[in-house]
Structure formats: structure tokens, C-alpha cells
Design an enzyme around this catalytic site. Sequence first.
Site, PDB file in Angstrom:
ATOM      1  N   THR A 198      -7.341 -14.134  -5.948  1.00 57.45           N
ATOM      2  CA  THR A 198      -8.462 -14.844  -5.337  1.00 57.45           C
ATOM      3  C   THR A 198      -8.736 -16.158  -6.057  1.00 57.45           C
ATOM      4  OG1 THR A 198      -9.443 -12.702  -4.830  1.00 57.45           O
ATOM      5  CG2 THR A 198     -10.904 -14.620  -4.675  1.00 57.45           C
ATOM      6  N   TYR A 220      -0.212  -5.547 -13.044  1.00 56.88           N
ATOM      7  CA  TYR A 220      -0.696  -5.818 -11.690  1.00 56.88           C
ATOM      8  C   TYR A 220       0.496  -5.872 -10.739  1.00 56.88           C
ATOM      9  CZ  TYR A 220      -2.896  -8.726  -7.964  1.00 56.88           C
ATOM     10  OH  TYR A 220      -3.349  -9.243  -6.765  1.00 56.88           O
ATOM     11  N   LYS A 255      -3.080  -1.986 -11.902  1.00 55.34           N
ATOM     12  CA  LYS A 255      -3.735  -2.295 -10.630  1.00 55.34           C
ATOM     13  C   LYS A 255      -2.658  -2.282  -9.559  1.00 55.34           C
ATOM     14  CE  LYS A 255      -5.697  -6.184  -8.126  1.00 55.34           C
ATOM     15  NZ  LYS A 255      -5.875  -7.647  -8.232  1.00 55.34           N
TER      16      LYS A 255
END
Lengths: 292, 292, 292, 292
Positions: C47, C135, C164
Site C-alpha cells: 500500500t 512476506y 504474512k
Amino acid sequence: MNLSGIIAYPITPFSADGRGINLPVLTQSLELLLASGCHAIAPLGSTGESAYLSEDEWQQVAAHTVTTVAGRVPVVIGLSELTTEGAIGRAKFAESIGADAIMVIPVSYWKLTDQEIHAYYREIAAAVSLPIMVYNNPATSGVDMSPRLIVDMFRDIPNVQWVKESTGDIQRMHAIAELSAGELPFFNGSNPLAFEALCAGASGWCTAAPNVLGDLPRALYEYVYDGNLKAARDLFYRLLPMLRYVVAGGLPKTIKAGLELQSIAAGAPRKPLAAASDEDISELRRLLAAVQ
Amino acid sequence: MNLSGIIAYPITPFSADGRGINLPVLTQSLELLLASGCHAIAPLGSTGESAYLSEDEWQQVAAHTVTTVAGRVPVVIGLSELTTEGAIGRAKFAESIGADAIMVIPVSYWKLTDQEIHAYYREIAAAVSLPIMVYNNPATSGVDMSPRLIVDMFRDIPNVQWVKESTGDIQRMHAIAELSAGELPFFNGSNPLAFEALCAGASGWCTAAPNVLGDLPRALYEYVYDGNLKAARDLFYRLLPMLRYVVAGGLPKTIKAGLELQSIAAGAPRKPLAAASDEDISELRRLLAAVQ
Amino acid sequence: MNLSGIIAYPITPFSADGRGINLPVLTQSLELLLASGCHAIAPLGSTGESAYLSEDEWQQVAAHTVTTVAGRVPVVIGLSELTTEGAIGRAKFAESIGADAIMVIPVSYWKLTDQEIHAYYREIAAAVSLPIMVYNNPATSGVDMSPRLIVDMFRDIPNVQWVKESTGDIQRMHAIAELSAGELPFFNGSNPLAFEALCAGASGWCTAAPNVLGDLPRALYEYVYDGNLKAARDLFYRLLPMLRYVVAGGLPKTIKAGLELQSIAAGAPRKPLAAASDEDISELRRLLAAVQ
Amino acid sequence: MNLSGIIAYPITPFSADGRGINLPVLTQSLELLLASGCHAIAPLGSTGESAYLSEDEWQQVAAHTVTTVAGRVPVVIGLSELTTEGAIGRAKFAESIGADAIMVIPVSYWKLTDQEIHAYYREIAAAVSLPIMVYNNPATSGVDMSPRLIVDMFRDIPNVQWVKESTGDIQRMHAIAELSAGELPFFNGSNPLAFEALCAGASGWCTAAPNVLGDLPRALYEYVYDGNLKAARDLFYRLLPMLRYVVAGGLPKTIKAGLELQSIAAGAPRKPLAAASDEDISELRRLLAAVQ
């Protein structure tokens, strides 16, 4: 037995109520293909809605085709059976009526292991003396046979003699050529790949296109065979929109509509497959005009 | 008719020579499932090798199941037919023998359009008064029905009452819930998704697992239904290796092997599907021991 | 260091000419997230357009975030670097400014082998003493790390402490739980999977959603944590259209537009990413209204 | 400006500590390619690890290549930048040093819409007067540009003059030929498709293969160009195992190893990419021997 060039697929026409086979129209369809100069005829393949027929119907189409073709070109009969036992029964019938070869695609519900596929072909092959074309078309059959498996079956099973590759992946053909040291003749079954597959050494092209394109598929084959690359490329790009269209719409629907445009009463495919819509027919007409 | 909870799949056991149905073993298998506390029985589904049976065999299994279950739980009979006409014939038979519902999966050779699929269900539905469970399982059937299509059929066809989603994609269930405003009850058909599907609001779980896991699938359903999240999660992780294994190997092979371990002579699946190997059986034994 | 719950992603706002960072707006965005009750803040993730920043810009955002958050919650700084050397440089910087942890995603141009990925993490880990969150997000990074590889890195590299998972595949989470015997805490990074991931035992949810949904993501986490399955499910279905929308449009574009609707001058993402169109903004407004 | 035939890719060699560029080895590598008879040189493409370089390094390689090639063949400089601004900066630099053309691939982190991609190329094109080759390679860049988008950009943006298609899908080339009515020259960037792409009308082949195969790629091009189909096919099958191998291992690793075998100190790719292992080098040696 030598096989090469254009192997043409007839449709299976149904009677008006959709329940039986329309043999007179089947005869017309076969004569049209023979007139196109094809090198062999393969009834009861994907175009022939083989998977949608009862055993009786399948036998009727097989026998009528052998009788009608009457040795003018080889007849290669398609089998697409879920069970080994069902496939053996049909293979034996094909042999009993004098077919020249069988083309076998192992359709699936549950995924098959390589061992299961190998056994499937081995048991069919052991039951007949006919030569066998292995047919790989995962998009319809749900079974994807790797080049490795196909070449292994060619080495292990004496009557496996050819493969028809319909994935549309040219690398599969490269792999078959390499893994078999050029010994396993491969045919292309993906219409939009016809030109490059022939360039890459395919022995021929299995196609329903002669139903709507007459002798042009054969001309493409001959141009490549004669090393006339430019003429082949030009013809291929001319045919390509039509080749793509017949595939995209599903062969039975589009080929039947194309025969209707030539005044052969091919009718509709078996439900749930739908007949060509008015828009489909207009588009087909437009594409055919563009080829001429 | 209300349907929820565990819908259990029996196998279809064959006679020793593989040609007919072994009804006594089918009875044993049904009694085992009933003893597991399942909420309904669904013969002739994927586990039941429906697609591999002749029409006669299919009718035998259907009738014997209805008779044996004898109203103790609802019987939902599976259809997996290539042609609309074939599916209608079997749907009518199911109705004639007193089945409670049918579960219909539109298997394909040629890809079907949404219109063709809608017509397929509509024509079957019109031929019978039984409630219908739409069954989506593209991995086996070759047909993938979108949530949009499924919900449209639920709205348009009165006897479409449930859907069984077996893609294993939880987002499909979300979409069905949203598109139908929660009105279309959905069942999960993917074993490794069982826990999360129930959390997400599935009405139940269609599974062959009770054949090998007894009442544990029902316990999972009840834990979630009662909001006992921790117990549900713990049980699910305990069952998961086994759930994954039965799917990975193909349900008929693995479930039949699992029944043999319980002294039910389930035999082998129909060829070309192979029976479980010695290694498969050892692994199954190991996984079953780990669950206990 | 314990980490669980909602890990919120701030955007990276640019100056009016698009060339520098707008620190005052970054402050506003961080305060908004802190006010939502999130459990940690993770700047410079997907993001935060981490991959689109120069090294200077990246350092500015990292340092400003640590200073602004000022220990109110942990700060987990994102790295997305093509080269190992580049990643090490940024990891050291994160440590030097007092970040609590780093979240590392190995973006690729050429595909990486498992050995190359393992070495990438190992070398970064050796260069700092910060705990690391692995991630996995193949859709953006081009690298897909299997559960097996992730768990191996957790076992082999001391400061790898969490993962994640953003594939949206619940089976990956099952596999991580099983392969690590429940020891590797996993976070969900796929918004439309938030509810089921928490049910399946995720330690938390890494998400940009608090930017537009305030404390509702935290409420979802708490409902599941407290075993209030029905409330969690109802809330999830209420949030789902919005969660799906922010993902579908690309997080930077949609989240920045959502902040603008709250009078935070978040501006546009960096080109070639486009700003939200008027239609996008209307749809966002409509979806936000529907949540309330 | 006319461009056709073999467009050869040099590697980017690093200094011993991996931090800077080794210009003398770059010179050697360029001379090797020029000696292979290639028709153009394209530094800073995929093989050249363009995406892994700092801006300074990238400029050094670009300038040194233009100076070294010194007009003997055209130089086409590769850009692979995440941001539009970054790409414009590099395009201007390429123009300033006298490059003949640029080859632009829009790498992504967040997926780009067709509008975003079109704007990306439009803005780069507006900033320079160099002709542009659009480069499509979704496997590395994460961006897949459809034939429709590519042809639209060719129509809309004056300096877009060619496309390099690296998906390996021959149907993409057919579509580009058809949609542009044969006006957009397309180059093949997938080594295992080289032969069929040329048969289908590709203007040339962009490849790192001359680094290890000398003038054989050019011979393949000429055979097809001269219509010598059989010689082309035989040569292609001879080269294919090697072509496949260099792609499978990642071009930088394998091509650098192949140069080392020719006594050019190409070194290792930049980490996390690993150098070729001993097994890799043995296999390469074996494949090279088989070609001779």
C-alpha cells in the site's frame, strides 16, 4: 501402414428428432471430405460427437463410414471411453468392420495417473491388431498426456504408431520429436497451429476444416511439404480467422452450420450443445466469404 | 424439504469380475454411513463412480440405496450425464423409485456456454418434481459454473434448491451468499475446505469422509454450528492430513481401500482407475492411526 | 516481541508535483490508523508504494513513521528490493532508526530458486538484529514461496519470526500451521480471506482497510478471537464488498481516494499508476455508505 | 530506421566485489557478439540484468556500449523501470549518448491497466525522438500486454515502431500480424520458439544465444529468410536443447557461465541471483559439445 497429410473429421448428423443417426447425410458429408482431397477420414472424433453417442449409434456410424469410404482413403475410427472395458469393446468392433486404425483418447472423470493411462492403452492395444493413434486433447478429455508418457507408450506398445497432439503447444511437438529421436510421427490437432506444426515436422494435420474450406487445408500441407514457405504463410494467414472461429465455437456446432450453408442437412449437435445462432451463422458466412 | 449437515457419499462396489454391482457390500457401506450419524446419503456421486456405470448399473445402485436407507435419512441421487436426454432419463428414474432429491453435475466433452448449462438444468428440472442440488466440480466434470450462473438458475428454476460447491475456493461461497442475499443454501464439497466453509455459512458438507472417519465429520459440523470455534479448529487440523489424502489419491480408490481396512469388501474402482497400492494402504493406515 | 491483531498499512503521500514525500499528510494518515485501534503499523508495504520510491524517499518515510508513532504501537517496516545488497542497506537503516521489525518481500525480475530466496533472507537477517516477517505475495512480487520453504527459513534463521501470507489461499495457512507444528505465527494479507484466515488460526490481519473502515477490522479480529462466530460472520459479509473493491482497484489508488473522502490530501499514486477516476470514487462512496 | 535479423543481448559483467561494472569484460562481450554477425546489439535487457542496476551503473553500461559498438550495428538500449519518471530519465539519457533505439518493458509491482500502460509508453515516447520497441515479457515483468493493446499503441504513438514478444505463444504473433494488417514488425524473444516465429513472419529474433552459439542463430534466421525450410528445421532441432537450457536456468546465470567457458571473465549475476553451479557448468559443456 503409412499415414500423412490431411486427416479429415466428419460430423455425426442426427435424425430430425435428435435420437438416431441420419445415415444419408453422413454419406454426403463423407463424399464432401473425399472430394476435398483429404488423405484419410477419422469418424467419431471430437467433431463427430463420439462421446455423446450410445454404443449402438457409435457402431452404426463406424460401420457406415467404412462402407461408404470403401478403401478410397484409410479410415481411422475414434474412441473416447471412460472405462477400459468400454474402449476395448469399441476397438474390437472397429477391427471387425475393417477399419484401418483407431484413434484413442482416454477421457476422464477422476484424474488418471501415468500408470493408469499406460495400462489403458496397453489393454486396448492387446485386444486388437489395429494400429493406434494416441490422441491428446486435455481441453476436452480432462487428461493431459506428457510427451514423455506418449513416447514411452510408443516404445512399449507395438501398435501405438502415431500421436495426435491437440494442446496447441508447439513445444510439445518439439519434445515428442526429440524424445523419440524423430521416430514417432506426430499430427497436429490444433487448427490455429497448423502452419507452424507442419514447419516443425508434423506428419499431417487432423482437422474438420475441409468440411468448410474444401481443398485449402491440403494446399497448406503441400506448400509446406514442398518447402514453399511464403505461399504457405500467406495461405495460413488467409485461413486463420476461419480456423480460429470453428474452434472457438465448438467444432460440432460450427462445422454443422458450415455444412448447412453448403446445403447439407447436418442439423444440430446433441443437447446440451446448442445449434449455431443466427449471429454465429452470419459470422461464419462473413468469414467464408473473406477466405475466397 | 430441509437439508443440512453431513451428506455422506457411499462408494459403488463392483462384483469380483468388475462387471456388475455388489449389492451386499453396498448395503454394508450404507449401514456404515448411517451409523456415522450423517444427515443424508448421496449415492452415485463422484465417489460412487457414477460416470463409469452403465444405465442398468446406475439404476440398480439408485434403487438399492433408496430401499436400504428406507427413509432413515434423505437420499440425494447423483447424475453425471453428457447428454440432456440421458440426464432426464435418470432423473425420472430417481423420481420413480422415491428418491428425495437429485444432485446434478453437467459433465462435458465440448465446453458448455452458460446458456447451454442453464437449458440443461431447466429441461431436467421440468421433467421431474424432485428438488435439485446443482453440483459444481470443474476438476472432474470439465464444466465450471460461476456463482452468477448458479444463483441465476436458483432464481429461474423452481426446483433448484441448493448448490454444492467443490472448487475449494472460499470466495465462490462468499459470492453465492452475496448474490443470493443469503437465500441459496450452499454445501461444501471440498474436504480440505470443510472447516472454513462451515464458518462462512455453508449449510453442510458433502463428503465421503464418514466412510473412514465415522462420526468425526459430524462432530466438526456440530462444533461450528454451536459456535465452538476452538474445538472445531482443533478437530479440523487433526482430520486435515486424512482429508487431504483421500482427495489427492482420487476418492474411489482411497475410500474403497479405507473400507477394506474396516473389513468391508469394497474392492477396486473400475478400470482404468487403479486400486490402491500397498504404499497407499500403508499411508492410509498411518493417517487413520494419527487421527485416533 | 509479540505481534498479533491488526497490522495497518499507511499510504505514502507524495508532494503536489509527485516528486517528494508529503510528510504532514503522512502524519495525518498515521494518526488516523492509530485512532482505529490497530495493533501495529507497517509503513512501506505494498500500500505504501515501497517499490516505487527512491532510497532517500524510503528512508524519509521510515524515519518519519517511527518518530510519529513514537512507540504507541510497534512499527514494522517493509522492504521490497530486487538485490540482496539493496535490501541489507534498508534493513540496517530500519534498525538504526529504531524500527521494531522488518517485513521483507523478495521481488524478482528473474525467477528465484528456493536456495536463492533462502540466502536472500539469511543475508538480510545476519545484517541486523531486528525480527523479520517473511512476506509472500506472488501477485505483486513475482516470487512465490511455498509453505515448506517458509517454514524451513523459520527453522533455520533465528530472527525470522512471522509470515504474512497474501496468496488468498487458505490451504497455504493450513500447511504452515501443520509444517511448523503450530509454532510459526501466520498473518493474513488477503483482505477477502480475512474472516476464514482468523478462524483458521491466523495471529492477525495485515491490512490497509483501517484507512477506510476505521475500527471495524479490529472488531472482526476481536469477534473471532472471542469465539463470537456469528457476529464475526455477519460483520465480514458486511465489509466484504468494500474489502474486495480496495484490492481489485490496486490498494494505493483506492486507499488514497478513500482518504481524500475523509479530507486527508493523500493525492495520487506514482505514475504509471493512475489516480482513482470519478467512477471509482462514486463506487467507493457507495460501498462505504453500504458498510455504515 | 530498418531493423531485422538477430538482435543480440550482452550481459552486464560486474567487478570482482560485485559492486561496480567491469567495462573491459563488457567490451570483450560486445566484440564477441559483433563477431557472431548479429544485426543489432541490445544492452540492458533481461540478460543484461537491467532491473538490478543503479542509475549510475545503467548509464555507464549504456554509454560504454554505444562507444564500443561505434556504429557497426544499431544499438537498442533496454529500459525496465517501475516509474514513468524513472523511465523517461533513462530514455533521455539513451538519446543523449546516441543510441539508435530503446526497448521498453513496463515492469510492475501493482498490476497496470491498459490505460496506464498506454500512458506510460506515450509519456516516454513524447520525451524523446528515438524509435521504441515495445517489449512484452510477463514472466519477468509481471505485465502482460495483449496484441490488441500493442497494436493500438503502434497506431497511436508515432515512435513505437516494433514489438518484441517473449511470451512464447505463437498465437500472439498471429494476432499482431492480423490486427496490424502486417504493418507492425514483430520480433521473437522466446528462444524455444525461434524457428516457428520466423516461419510465421517475425522480422527477427532477440536473443542472448550468440553469446554461446556464435553465428548459428544468424544461420537459422537466414535459412528461414531464404525459404530453406529443411535446413532451418534441422538446425533448430540441433540448437533446441541448448536454447531451452539457457532459458530454464535464467539467462544471466547461464550466459555468464557460457562466456566463462570461452575465457571471458563474465563473473556471477548480482545477488540474490546465484552463479551457475558445477552441475550447471557440466550440463552446459555437454550441451555445447552436442551442438558442434
